[in-house]
Design a protein around this motif. Sequence first.
Motif, PDB file in Angstrom:
ATOM      1  N   PHE A  59      -5.175   7.251   0.238  1.00 11.53           N
ATOM      2  CA  PHE A  59      -5.836   5.950  -0.075  1.00 11.53           C
ATOM      3  C   PHE A  59      -4.405   4.943   0.414  1.00 11.53           C
ATOM      4  O   PHE A  59      -3.425   5.083   0.042  1.00 11.53           O
ATOM      5  CB  PHE A  59      -6.017   5.875  -1.441  1.00 11.53           C
ATOM      6  N   VAL A  60      -5.237   3.686   1.102  1.00  8.47           N
ATOM      7  CA  VAL A  60      -3.991   2.994   1.534  1.00  8.47           C
ATOM      8  C   VAL A  60      -4.417   1.541   0.741  1.00  8.47           C
ATOM      9  O   VAL A  60      -5.550   1.283   0.564  1.00  8.47           O
ATOM     10  CB  VAL A  60      -4.246   2.605   3.040  1.00  8.47           C
ATOM     11  N   ASP A  99       1.076  -2.334   4.249  1.00  7.40           N
ATOM     12  CA  ASP A  99       0.358  -1.450   3.534  1.00  7.40           C
ATOM     13  C   ASP A  99       1.422  -0.243   2.947  1.00  7.40           C
ATOM     14  O   ASP A  99       2.329  -0.011   3.434  1.00  7.40           O
ATOM     15  CB  ASP A  99      -0.559  -0.734   4.745  1.00  7.40           C
ATOM     16  N   PHE A 100       0.955   0.372   1.663  1.00  9.57           N
ATOM     17  CA  PHE A 100       1.399   1.238   1.341  1.00  9.57           C
ATOM     18  C   PHE A 100       0.382   2.275   0.908  1.00  9.57           C
ATOM     19  O   PHE A 100      -0.984   2.003   1.034  1.00  9.57           O
ATOM     20  CB  PHE A 100       1.965   1.087  -0.258  1.00  9.57           C
ATOM     21  N   TYR A 101       0.888   3.998   0.541  1.00  4.43           N
ATOM     22  CA  TYR A 101      -0.124   4.803   0.477  1.00  4.43           C
ATOM     23  C   TYR A 101      -0.180   5.095  -1.231  1.00  4.43           C
ATOM     24  O   TYR A 101       1.107   5.058  -1.790  1.00  4.43           O
ATOM     25  CB  TYR A 101       0.399   6.008   1.102  1.00  4.43           C
ATOM     26  N   LEU A 102      -1.291   5.386  -1.501  1.00  3.56           N
ATOM     27  CA  LEU A 102      -1.150   6.013  -3.013  1.00  3.56           C
ATOM     28  C   LEU A 102      -0.824   7.413  -2.852  1.00  3.56           C
ATOM     29  O   LEU A 102      -1.105   8.042  -1.840  1.00  3.56           O
ATOM     30  CB  LEU A 102      -2.562   6.044  -3.577  1.00  3.56           C
ATOM     31  N   ARG A 103       0.167   7.754  -3.687  1.00  3.05           N
ATOM     32  CA  ARG A 103       0.910   9.186  -3.591  1.00  3.05           C
ATOM     33  C   ARG A 103       0.160  10.298  -3.430  1.00  3.05           C
ATOM     34  O   ARG A 103      -1.075  10.453  -3.898  1.00  3.05           O
ATOM     35  CB  ARG A 103       2.061   9.471  -4.465  1.00  3.05           C
ATOM     36  N   ILE A 104       0.292  11.345  -2.361  1.00  2.66           N
ATOM     37  CA  ILE A 104      -0.486  12.184  -2.157  1.00  2.66           C
ATOM     38  C   ILE A 104       0.413  13.544  -2.896  1.00  2.66           C
ATOM     39  O   ILE A 104      -0.385  14.776  -3.141  1.00  2.66           O
ATOM     40  CB  ILE A 104      -0.905  12.689  -0.801  1.00  2.66           C
ATOM     41  N   ALA A 105       1.557  13.440  -3.370  1.00  5.34           N
ATOM     42  CA  ALA A 105       2.348  14.326  -3.892  1.00  5.34           C
ATOM     43  C   ALA A 105       3.574  13.743  -4.597  1.00  5.34           C
ATOM     44  O   ALA A 105       4.109  12.661  -3.777  1.00  5.34           O
ATOM     45  CB  ALA A 105       2.754  15.592  -2.723  1.00  5.34           C
ATOM     46  N   MET A 137       4.163   5.488  -7.822  1.00  8.17           N
ATOM     47  CA  MET A 137       2.731   5.832  -7.308  1.00  8.17           C
ATOM     48  C   MET A 137       2.377   5.397  -5.935  1.00  8.17           C
ATOM     49  O   MET A 137       1.513   5.958  -5.273  1.00  8.17           O
ATOM     50  CB  MET A 137       1.782   5.232  -8.258  1.00  8.17           C
ATOM     51  N   MET A 138       3.298   4.431  -5.533  1.00  3.19           N
ATOM     52  CA  MET A 138       3.123   3.956  -4.257  1.00  3.19           C
ATOM     53  C   MET A 138       4.128   4.125  -3.184  1.00  3.19           C
ATOM     54  O   MET A 138       5.212   3.948  -3.557  1.00  3.19           O
ATOM     55  CB  MET A 138       2.757   2.524  -4.116  1.00  3.19           C
ATOM     56  N   HIS A 139       3.797   4.733  -2.200  1.00  2.46           N
ATOM     57  CA  HIS A 139       4.717   5.173  -1.074  1.00  2.46           C
ATOM     58  C   HIS A 139       4.488   4.401   0.283  1.00  2.46           C
ATOM     59  O   HIS A 139       3.513   4.370   0.828  1.00  2.46           O
ATOM     60  CB  HIS A 139       4.706   6.712  -0.783  1.00  2.46           C
TER      61      HIS A 139
END
Length: 743
Positions: free
Chosen positions: A222-223, A232-238, A209-211
Motif C-alpha cells: 500500500f502506498v 511516497d512511503f510504503y506501509l510495511r509489508i514486513a 509502520m511506514m517505509h
Amino acid sequence: MAQETTVGAPAGTAATTDERSMRRARRQALIDAGVNPYPIASEVTAHAAELEEKYAGLEDGADTEDVASVAGRIRALRKQGKAAFIVLEDVSGSIQLFCRHDVLGDEGWALLSNLDLGDILGATGTILRTRRGQLSVSPARLTMLSKSLRPLPEKFHGLTDREVRYRQRYVDLIMNPEVRDVFRKRSQIVSLIRRFMEADGYMEVETPMMHAILGGANAKPFVTHFNALDRDFYLRIATELPLKRLIVGGLERVFEIGRNFRNEGMDLTHNPEFTSMEAYCAYADLEGMKRLSEGLFKMIAREVCGCEEGHEVITYQGQTIDMSGTWASRPLSEIASECVGEQLTMDTPIEHLRELCEKNGIEVQPSWGPGKLLFELYDELGEKTIVNPTFVCDYPEEVSPLSKRKPEDPRLTDRFELVIAGHEYANAFSELNDPVDQAGRFAEQVAAKGLGDDEAMGYDYDYVRALEYGMPPAGGIGYGIDRMVMLFCDQPAIRDVLLFPAMKPETITKADIEAQVAGVVTDNTAASVDAIAADSEKVAAAVEGPAALVAGISRDEALVLLAAHNKEEFHLKHGATVGGVMRQFALQEDPDNADFWEVVGILHDLDWEEHADDPVGHTTYAGELIRAAGGSEALVRAIQSHNSMNNPDLPAPELPMEKVLFAVDELTGLIGAAVIMRPSKSVMDFEVKSLKKKFKDKRFAAGCNRDVIRQGAELCGMELDELFARTIAAMQAIAPDRDTFGK
C-alpha cells in the motif's frame, strides 16, 4: 395472563423499520418522562458469573440481604401480573432480574413499559433464589443505561450471508457467545506469545509502520504520501529489515508483534492487513528457530486447548494434528519427489523439470531456473499433503533472497517453512549477513522489478550499510499470528479470527441516512441529507435495473450480427464467451434479464475488428449497427458503457449488468490466454491460484489491462479473488468441453 417480549424481526425487513420507529418513540417517551436514556454514570459491583459462584449453595426459595449492582443487555423480558422477569447478559454470563411492583414502586415499574430487548439496563437489589431455583437479583432500582433503537435479529447465527456477520461484528458478538470465545482466545494467545518470548530472553521492540523502501518480503504494498517530505512511503509489508538492524546494534534477541499490510487479494487465509510476530536471535541458527517454534506451539496447545504436556494433539477442521515429540524436518526436494514419483534435485535437468511442471498443470516462465521450477512443484503439489507439523527445509536461493546459502550447496539456502495442515505458519532463515552477497541479491530484485515484478524488493542502501558494520550470525523467524489463531481455535477462515476484517464497501442510501437523522436536534444548523451523502464516499443511491430489459435482438440474431462484422475466429469466440459469462452472472444476480445480459456480452465488441484503429470511437459505431438491426437503446447504452474509460462522452457503467461487463470483458481474455498455456488446454482444471500468478506477471498477456480488471472488481463491489473465482466458474459452466478460449 403472561406477556413475553420476543426477539425482533430480521434485519433489513420492513418490520425492522417499523420496530425502529416504535423504539425511537419509546426513547422519546423516556425523555418526556424525565428519564435520560443515555446517562453518564453507572454502577456495577458484581458480574453474573461471580454471583453464580458466590451463591452456588443458596437454597431454592431463599432470600438474602446482600445487595449487588449489575448491568447488561436485556436478552429476555416477560411480564406476569405484578411481577416481571428480565434476563441480563454481561461479559461473564447471564443473571435474572426478578422485578416486583411492590419493591420497585410505581416509577420503576413504569420504566418496564419502555424497555426493549437489546436495551442496556442497570439494576440494584438483593440476591435471592426463586422457588424454581433461578438465582436472581430483586431490584429496588432500575436504571436505563442505553436505549437500543435497532432490534436484535432472530437468528443472526443462522444467516447464510457471512459477510453481514463480519461487517456487523458488534451484532455477531452480541448474538454468538462462541464468537466472543474465539476472540478471548485470540487475546490469550497473543499474551502467551509475548510472555513466552520474554521468558526466553527476547526484548519486545517497535519499528516503523511506514517505509521509504520496499523490503523484507515479496509483496505488493500500500502506498501513502508523506506531505512533510513530499514523497511516497510504503506501509510495511514486513518488520524484518528494521529488526535485523537492531541485531547489528547489539540487541541480541528482539521480537515484534505488529501489523503488516500487503495490497493483495483476500481469501480463506489472507487479509490485506494482518498480524505477524518476527523474532531474531544473534548467534543462533535454524536449529534454534525449530526449538523455539516447537516450544511456542506446544505451550499454546496446552494453555488454550487444554492438552497435556507430552500429548499436544489438537483437531483442526476435522484433521487430527499431533504436535507432540520432535517435529519432522524434510528437504523441499524430497517432498516434491514424492509428489511426482521420482527423485528430484537441483541437478535434475531443467528441461525435465519443465516437463514435470507442464505435466502437472503448472505454468512456467522461460526465465525460471531449476530452483524456481523445483519450488513450484513443491508449492503446487506438495505443501497441501502435509498434516502434522513439518519443517520444510533447503529452499532454492532463487526464492530466498534474504537467507544464507548452504555451504555444501550454494544453490540452496538455510531456510525452513513450518507447514501444518497444508498451510504455512512460520518462515525462518539463517540470516544473510554478508553485505556483498546481500547487495547482489538486492540488485537481482531490482532487475526483477524492471521486468514487471511489482512484488520485488527495492535496493536498501542503508540496510547494506548496516551489514557492512558487521552483523553476528543470527537465526530469524516470522509467524502469522492470524493463522495461528485459526489453528488453535479451529476456525476455517481468517475473517473468523479478525474482529474487523477487510470488507468491500457497503452501499448506504440517502434513505438510510434520513432514517438516522430524522428528528435530530442540534445546537447549530444541521446539514441536509444530501450534504451528508455528498460528504461520505460510502453513501450512494442504490441503482437498480428496470423490471424488464428489452434487447430488441435475440441471442441467435446477435450471433449472426457479430459474424457479419467479424471474421477472425478469436473475436467470434470472445463475443460468445463474454455473452455466456454474462448469462451465468445474470442467473445469480438478475435472472429475469439473463437473455439481455447475454446479448450485451455477445455484441460488446461488435465494431472492434472493423474499427480497432479508433479506440475512442469504439462502441459508437456498434451503436449504429445495433440500431439498424432493431436493437434497443437500452442495449446500445449497456454496450457503450464499457468503453467510457476511453471516451468520456459515453455513459459510465451504472447498472449491475454494465459493471459486470466492464469487469469480465478484459478478464475473460486473460483467463483464455492462461488456459491455452496449460497442458490440458481446458478451463475445467484452471484455478484461482494459477490466475493470480498470471495476473501479477505483467509480462504475460501484456495486452490485458490489469487496471481495468481491478476497476471492474471495485465497480462490482467484489474483491479480485471473488471476481476471479466467479468468472472462472462461469467459463467452466458455459464451455466444459471446449479445448480453448482462443489465442
